[in-house]
Write a protein that holds these residues in place. Structure first.
Motif, PDB file in Angstrom:
ATOM      1  N   MET A   1      23.317  13.085-100.878  1.00 45.72           N
ATOM      2  CA  MET A   1      24.338  12.085-101.020  1.00 45.72           C
ATOM      3  C   MET A   1      23.773  10.917-101.825  1.00 45.72           C
ATOM      4  N   ILE A   2      24.500  10.528-102.851  1.00 47.45           N
ATOM      5  CA  ILE A   2      24.117   9.397-103.685  1.00 47.45           C
ATOM      6  C   ILE A   2      25.128   8.276-103.414  1.00 47.45           C
ATOM      7  N   VAL A   3      24.615   7.109-103.036  1.00 43.75           N
ATOM      8  CA  VAL A   3      25.473   5.961-102.744  1.00 43.75           C
ATOM      9  C   VAL A   3      25.190   4.888-103.781  1.00 43.75           C
ATOM     10  N   ILE A   4      26.237   4.456-104.486  1.00 44.10           N
ATOM     11  CA  ILE A   4      26.108   3.431-105.528  1.00 44.10           C
ATOM     12  C   ILE A   4      27.002   2.265-105.136  1.00 44.10           C
ATOM     13  N   THR A   5      26.425   1.060-105.115  1.00 41.35           N
ATOM     14  CA  THR A   5      27.201  -0.135-104.804  1.00 41.35           C
ATOM     15  C   THR A   5      27.134  -1.081-105.998  1.00 41.35           C
ATOM     16  N   THR A  10      31.593   0.374-103.106  1.00 38.10           N
ATOM     17  CA  THR A  10      30.663   1.461-102.825  1.00 38.10           C
ATOM     18  C   THR A  10      31.272   2.782-103.274  1.00 38.10           C
ATOM     19  N   THR A  11      30.475   3.547-104.027  1.00 36.76           N
ATOM     20  CA  THR A  11      30.885   4.878-104.471  1.00 36.76           C
ATOM     21  C   THR A  11      29.903   5.883-103.899  1.00 36.76           C
ATOM     22  N   VAL A  12      30.421   6.942-103.311  1.00 38.21           N
ATOM     23  CA  VAL A  12      29.585   7.989-102.726  1.00 38.21           C
ATOM     24  C   VAL A  12      29.782   9.261-103.536  1.00 38.21           C
ATOM     25  N   ILE A  13      28.656   9.829-103.999  1.00 39.18           N
ATOM     26  CA  ILE A  13      28.694  11.089-104.741  1.00 39.18           C
ATOM     27  C   ILE A  13      27.998  12.128-103.877  1.00 39.18           C
ATOM     28  N   ASP A  14      28.714  13.213-103.582  1.00 37.58           N
ATOM     29  CA  ASP A  14      28.109  14.272-102.782  1.00 37.58           C
ATOM     30  C   ASP A  14      28.655  15.627-103.241  1.00 37.58           C
ATOM     31  N   GLY A  15      28.115  16.676-102.664  1.00 37.26           N
ATOM     32  CA  GLY A  15      28.571  18.020-103.010  1.00 37.26           C
ATOM     33  C   GLY A  15      28.067  18.474-104.362  1.00 37.26           C
ATOM     34  N   GLU A  18      26.986  15.784-106.905  1.00 38.47           N
ATOM     35  CA  GLU A  18      25.632  15.256-106.693  1.00 38.47           C
ATOM     36  C   GLU A  18      24.603  16.136-107.375  1.00 38.47           C
ATOM     37  N   TRP A  19      24.748  17.458-107.243  1.00 35.91           N
ATOM     38  CA  TRP A  19      23.812  18.385-107.881  1.00 35.91           C
ATOM     39  C   TRP A  19      23.829  18.225-109.394  1.00 35.91           C
ATOM     40  N   ILE A  20      25.019  18.044-109.959  1.00 34.40           N
ATOM     41  CA  ILE A  20      25.127  17.871-111.412  1.00 34.40           C
ATOM     42  C   ILE A  20      24.458  16.568-111.845  1.00 34.40           C
ATOM     43  N   VAL A  21      24.715  15.474-111.116  1.00 34.18           N
ATOM     44  CA  VAL A  21      24.102  14.183-111.458  1.00 34.18           C
ATOM     45  C   VAL A  21      22.592  14.272-111.356  1.00 34.18           C
TER      46      VAL A  21
END
Length: 71
Positions: A1-5, A10-15, A18-21
């Motif tokens: 899980m990547i959390v960007i504030t 706040t933006t959460v990137i998961d699944g 996240e793997w692509i990022v």
């Protein structure tokens, strides 16, 4: 899980996103590291070649100067 504030949002990137990022970041950092390595290698080879020519040339010039110097 990547959390960007950013600015309180706040933006959460998961699944799979996240793997692509993470894969893109990894490839970009790998390319940046390769560029730095090639730059340093090129600098080392260039400096070595210049010194291998300049040091013997300076020795020859110093010897010729001492041979023809008026005492």
């Amino acid at each position: 899980m990547i959390v960007i504030t950013i600015n309180g949002k706040t933006t959460v990137i998961d699944g799979w996103r996240e793997w692509i990022v993470r894969a893109i970041v990894f490839v970009v950092m790998l390319l940046l590291l390769a560029a730095v390595v090639f730059l340093m290698l090129g600098l080392a080879v260039t400096l070595g070649a210049v010194l291998m020519i300049a040091i013997p040339a300076a020795i020859v010039v110093a010897l010729l100067g001492s041979m023809f110097a008026k005492h």
